[in-house]
Design a protein around this motif. Structure first.
Motif, PDB file in Angstrom:
ATOM      1  N   GLY A  21      38.026  49.654  34.835  1.00 31.23           N
ATOM      2  CA  GLY A  21      38.669  48.385  34.410  1.00 31.23           C
ATOM      3  C   GLY A  21      39.909  48.585  33.437  1.00 31.23           C
ATOM      4  N   ASP A  24      42.911  50.318  35.376  1.00 31.66           N
ATOM      5  CA  ASP A  24      43.517  49.463  36.255  1.00 31.66           C
ATOM      6  C   ASP A  24      43.932  48.182  35.729  1.00 31.66           C
ATOM      7  N   ARG A  25      43.339  48.013  34.350  1.00 36.20           N
ATOM      8  CA  ARG A  25      43.879  46.922  33.521  1.00 36.20           C
ATOM      9  C   ARG A  25      43.582  45.807  34.466  1.00 36.20           C
ATOM     10  N   THR A  26      42.119  45.628  34.719  1.00 39.23           N
ATOM     11  CA  THR A  26      41.429  44.442  35.270  1.00 39.23           C
ATOM     12  C   THR A  26      40.139  44.532  34.988  1.00 39.23           C
ATOM     13  N   TYR A  27      39.155  43.767  35.854  1.00 39.60           N
ATOM     14  CA  TYR A  27      37.826  44.076  35.294  1.00 39.60           C
ATOM     15  C   TYR A  27      37.170  44.501  36.566  1.00 39.60           C
ATOM     16  N   TYR A  74      37.369  41.959  31.285  1.00 35.00           N
ATOM     17  CA  TYR A  74      37.330  40.567  31.836  1.00 35.00           C
ATOM     18  C   TYR A  74      38.292  39.643  31.138  1.00 35.00           C
ATOM     19  N   PHE A  77      41.858  40.771  30.908  1.00 37.92           N
ATOM     20  CA  PHE A  77      42.793  40.927  31.977  1.00 37.92           C
ATOM     21  C   PHE A  77      42.624  39.950  33.021  1.00 37.92           C
ATOM     22  N   GLY A  78      41.447  39.207  32.914  1.00 33.98           N
ATOM     23  CA  GLY A  78      40.921  38.429  34.050  1.00 33.98           C
ATOM     24  C   GLY A  78      41.937  37.048  34.329  1.00 33.98           C
ATOM     25  N   GLU A  81      44.778  37.162  37.067  1.00 36.42           N
ATOM     26  CA  GLU A  81      44.408  37.184  38.402  1.00 36.42           C
ATOM     27  C   GLU A  81      43.988  35.678  38.993  1.00 36.42           C
ATOM     28  N   ARG A 141      41.002  41.031  46.411  1.00 39.93           N
ATOM     29  CA  ARG A 141      42.175  42.071  45.969  1.00 39.93           C
ATOM     30  C   ARG A 141      42.585  42.636  47.166  1.00 39.93           C
ATOM     31  N   ARG A 145      41.480  47.805  44.656  1.00 39.86           N
ATOM     32  CA  ARG A 145      41.907  47.936  43.242  1.00 39.86           C
ATOM     33  C   ARG A 145      40.639  47.297  42.229  1.00 39.86           C
ATOM     34  N   GLY A 146      40.642  48.200  41.138  1.00 37.23           N
ATOM     35  CA  GLY A 146      39.362  47.744  40.287  1.00 37.23           C
ATOM     36  C   GLY A 146      38.054  48.025  40.620  1.00 37.23           C
TER      37      GLY A 146
END
Length: 202
Positions: A21, A24-27, A74, A77-78, A81, A141, A145-146
């Protein structure tokens, strides 16, 4: 041994989800499953400590703390998305509703079934949900990714071990059925991740 395998595998899931997370700068865990996991670990940590300090209670606390780090990824970065009309207040309100519902579900299981059965029934039902949501993750996605193969395999093993313990050795048909379904979805997800890996260069 099966309990140890499950505990180690789920610890790997949490640590890897945090790493992926942040990378990749996500959750790296579906949020509905994340909310249920946090509620499960918090609820049953408190329940365990009512009768004194226990190994499972300590593990639940450690897992809950790891979940909180995943929750941070989350929340951090959530929203990026989601569609643009999801404002910060709307995102916050949705998350309050989602996490409050997750805790309410755990408490309803506990009230209805008692600790022994509630821990098992709720855990396997939310694991089945998580298995399906990871596949939805991959589809939404449009790739990995993530996500990571390590999360997928560790999640599968972390659920398979207690499936054998509670479903086979303790003879719970309900747990066995849910565990088998989890494995089906988990293997499909592992296959998707393997298929998405770039072919080795010659």
């Amino acid at each position: 041994m099966l309990t140890l395998v499950s505990g180690l595998a789920w610890t790997v899931v949490y640590v890897e989800a945090i790493r992926v997370g942040l990378r990749d700068r996500t959750y790296a865990m579906p949020v509905a499953a994340l909310a249920l996991n946090l509620a499960w670990e918090t609820t049953y940590a408190v329940d365990e400590f009512r009768t004194g300090v226990s190994a499972q209670g300590v593990v639940n606390v450690v897992w809950a703390l790891a979940d909180l780090v995943i929750v941070y990824t989350y929340l951090r970065f959530g929203r990026a998305e989601l569609p643009g009309f999801v404002t910060r207040p709307l995102f916050a309100a949705w998350n309050v509703l989602l996490f409050a519902t997750a805790f309410a579900v755990q408490w309803l299981f506990l009230a209805q079934f008692g600790t022994h059965d509630a821990t098992r029934y709720s855990a396997f039902l939310q694991n089945l949900l998580m298995s399906g949501l990871f596949i939805a993750f991959f589809v939404a996605r449009r790739g990995p990714r993530g996500q990571s193969l390590l999360i997928a395999v560790a999640k599968w093993l972390g659920t398979l071990a207690p499936t054998v313990l509670f479903g086979v050795l303790e003879g719970s048909g309900f747990v066995l059925g849910l565990g088998v379904l989890c494995s089906v979805f988990d293997v499909v997800y592992i296959g998707l991740l393997l298929r998405s890996r770039p072919a080795p260069s010659r």
